[in-house]
Scaffold this motif. Structure first.
Motif, PDB file in Angstrom:
ATOM      1  N   ALA A  62       0.846  -1.184   0.000  1.00  0.00           N
ATOM      2  CA  ALA A  62       0.000   0.000   0.000  1.00  0.00           C
ATOM      3  C   ALA A  62       0.887   1.241   0.000  1.00  0.00           C
ATOM      4  O   ALA A  62       1.916   1.289   0.655  1.00  0.00           O
ATOM      5  CB  ALA A  62      -0.905  -0.007   1.229  1.00  0.00           C
ATOM      6  N   ALA A  63       0.476   2.209  -0.754  1.00  0.00           N
ATOM      7  CA  ALA A  63       1.242   3.451  -0.807  1.00  0.00           C
ATOM      8  C   ALA A  63       1.216   4.101   0.568  1.00  0.00           C
ATOM      9  O   ALA A  63       0.154   4.291   1.158  1.00  0.00           O
ATOM     10  CB  ALA A  63       0.651   4.375  -1.850  1.00  0.00           C
ATOM     11  N   ASP A  64       2.386   4.397   1.076  1.00  0.00           N
ATOM     12  CA  ASP A  64       2.496   4.992   2.396  1.00  0.00           C
ATOM     13  C   ASP A  64       2.211   6.487   2.287  1.00  0.00           C
ATOM     14  O   ASP A  64       2.781   7.169   1.445  1.00  0.00           O
ATOM     15  CB  ASP A  64       3.898   4.749   2.962  1.00  0.00           C
ATOM     16  N   LEU A  65       1.347   6.967   3.137  1.00  0.00           N
ATOM     17  CA  LEU A  65       0.976   8.370   3.145  1.00  0.00           C
ATOM     18  C   LEU A  65       2.134   9.197   3.677  1.00  0.00           C
ATOM     19  O   LEU A  65       2.703   8.884   4.721  1.00  0.00           O
ATOM     20  CB  LEU A  65      -0.271   8.569   4.018  1.00  0.00           C
ATOM     21  N   LEU A  66       2.506  10.235   2.960  1.00  0.00           N
ATOM     22  CA  LEU A  66       3.574  11.125   3.398  1.00  0.00           C
ATOM     23  C   LEU A  66       2.981  12.396   3.970  1.00  0.00           C
ATOM     24  O   LEU A  66       2.044  12.963   3.408  1.00  0.00           O
ATOM     25  CB  LEU A  66       4.503  11.476   2.233  1.00  0.00           C
ATOM     26  N   LEU A  67       3.531  12.833   5.081  1.00  0.00           N
ATOM     27  CA  LEU A  67       3.139  14.095   5.685  1.00  0.00           C
ATOM     28  C   LEU A  67       4.246  15.101   5.418  1.00  0.00           C
ATOM     29  O   LEU A  67       5.428  14.778   5.519  1.00  0.00           O
ATOM     30  CB  LEU A  67       2.943  13.936   7.194  1.00  0.00           C
ATOM     31  N   LYS A  68       3.850  16.328   5.080  1.00  0.00           N
ATOM     32  CA  LYS A  68       4.818  17.381   4.806  1.00  0.00           C
ATOM     33  C   LYS A  68       4.746  18.439   5.892  1.00  0.00           C
ATOM     34  O   LYS A  68       3.658  18.794   6.346  1.00  0.00           O
ATOM     35  CB  LYS A  68       4.540  18.033   3.452  1.00  0.00           C
ATOM     36  N   PHE A  69       5.911  18.921   6.272  1.00  0.00           N
ATOM     37  CA  PHE A  69       6.011  19.992   7.249  1.00  0.00           C
ATOM     38  C   PHE A  69       6.877  21.098   6.656  1.00  0.00           C
ATOM     39  O   PHE A  69       7.871  20.822   5.986  1.00  0.00           O
ATOM     40  CB  PHE A  69       6.654  19.487   8.550  1.00  0.00           C
ATOM     41  N   ARG A  70       6.503  22.335   6.925  1.00  0.00           N
ATOM     42  CA  ARG A  70       7.276  23.483   6.451  1.00  0.00           C
ATOM     43  C   ARG A  70       8.194  23.945   7.560  1.00  0.00           C
ATOM     44  O   ARG A  70       7.789  24.115   8.707  1.00  0.00           O
ATOM     45  CB  ARG A  70       6.351  24.630   6.045  1.00  0.00           C
ATOM     46  N   ASP A  71       9.457  24.140   7.210  1.00  0.00           N
ATOM     47  CA  ASP A  71      10.452  24.671   8.133  1.00  0.00           C
ATOM     48  C   ASP A  71      10.322  26.188   8.077  1.00  0.00           C
ATOM     49  O   ASP A  71      10.522  26.793   7.029  1.00  0.00           O
ATOM     50  CB  ASP A  71      11.849  24.222   7.708  1.00  0.00           C
ATOM     51  N   THR A  72       9.973  26.811   9.182  1.00  0.00           N
ATOM     52  CA  THR A  72       9.743  28.253   9.200  1.00  0.00           C
ATOM     53  C   THR A  72      11.015  29.058   9.426  1.00  0.00           C
ATOM     54  O   THR A  72      10.969  30.284   9.394  1.00  0.00           O
ATOM     55  CB  THR A  72       8.716  28.618  10.291  1.00  0.00           C
ATOM     56  N   VAL A  73      12.146  28.378   9.625  1.00  0.00           N
ATOM     57  CA  VAL A  73      13.397  29.081   9.908  1.00  0.00           C
ATOM     58  C   VAL A  73      14.434  28.885   8.803  1.00  0.00           C
ATOM     59  O   VAL A  73      15.033  29.848   8.336  1.00  0.00           O
ATOM     60  CB  VAL A  73      13.977  28.632  11.268  1.00  0.00           C
ATOM     61  N   PHE A  74      14.661  27.648   8.389  1.00  0.00           N
ATOM     62  CA  PHE A  74      15.702  27.344   7.415  1.00  0.00           C
ATOM     63  C   PHE A  74      15.112  26.744   6.147  1.00  0.00           C
ATOM     64  O   PHE A  74      14.072  26.095   6.179  1.00  0.00           O
ATOM     65  CB  PHE A  74      16.705  26.333   7.993  1.00  0.00           C
ATOM     66  N   THR A  75      15.819  26.947   5.033  1.00  0.00           N
ATOM     67  CA  THR A  75      15.396  26.316   3.786  1.00  0.00           C
ATOM     68  C   THR A  75      16.092  24.979   3.581  1.00  0.00           C
ATOM     69  O   THR A  75      15.628  24.146   2.823  1.00  0.00           O
ATOM     70  CB  THR A  75      15.692  27.221   2.573  1.00  0.00           C
ATOM     71  N   SER A  76      17.212  24.773   4.265  1.00  0.00           N
ATOM     72  CA  SER A  76      17.951  23.529   4.140  1.00  0.00           C
ATOM     73  C   SER A  76      18.688  23.244   5.447  1.00  0.00           C
ATOM     74  O   SER A  76      19.378  24.121   5.975  1.00  0.00           O
ATOM     75  CB  SER A  76      18.951  23.647   2.989  1.00  0.00           C
ATOM     76  N   ARG A  77      18.520  22.048   5.958  1.00  0.00           N
ATOM     77  CA  ARG A  77      19.242  21.587   7.144  1.00  0.00           C
ATOM     78  C   ARG A  77      18.970  20.110   7.347  1.00  0.00           C
ATOM     79  O   ARG A  77      18.115  19.532   6.683  1.00  0.00           O
ATOM     80  CB  ARG A  77      18.878  22.381   8.393  1.00  0.00           C
ATOM     81  N   THR A  78      19.708  19.521   8.268  1.00  0.00           N
ATOM     82  CA  THR A  78      19.499  18.123   8.623  1.00  0.00           C
ATOM     83  C   THR A  78      19.072  18.069  10.079  1.00  0.00           C
ATOM     84  O   THR A  78      19.776  18.582  10.951  1.00  0.00           O
ATOM     85  CB  THR A  78      20.779  17.296   8.415  1.00  0.00           C
ATOM     86  N   LEU A  79      17.918  17.466  10.329  1.00  0.00           N
ATOM     87  CA  LEU A  79      17.414  17.311  11.693  1.00  0.00           C
ATOM     88  C   LEU A  79      17.883  15.979  12.252  1.00  0.00           C
ATOM     89  O   LEU A  79      17.920  14.985  11.539  1.00  0.00           O
ATOM     90  CB  LEU A  79      15.886  17.343  11.703  1.00  0.00           C
TER      91      LEU A  79
END
Length: 71
Positions: A15-32
């Motif tokens: 089954a296709a896994d549902l992806l959730l998207k979150f917007r980073d309000t501080v950076f455009t690129s980083r690694t969490l």
């Protein structure tokens, strides 16, 4: 002569896994880095996507004030 019954083919693809998207309000690129696990989540173009079934990542992003869910 007995009739054979055909069973409908069952879709065995995962089954296709549902992806959730979150917007980073501080950076455009980083690694969490998720605390306690060392797992990483990449942020690109101010967006990070995680599987809805990944409870650990989803709860981390929802609790973090720098991320807001996108619909």
């Amino acid at each position: 002569m007995a009739k054979t019954t055909e069973k409908p083919a069952v879709d065995q693809s995962p089954a296709a896994d549902l992806l959730l998207k979150f917007r980073d309000t501080v950076f455009t690129s980083r690694t969490l880095i998720i605390p306690g696990t060392g797992r990483t989540l990449p942020v690109a173009k101010a967006c990070v996507e995680v599987s809805a079934s990944d409870e650990q990542a989803v709860s981390y992003l929802k609790a973090h004030e720098e991320f807001e869910p996108l619909e």
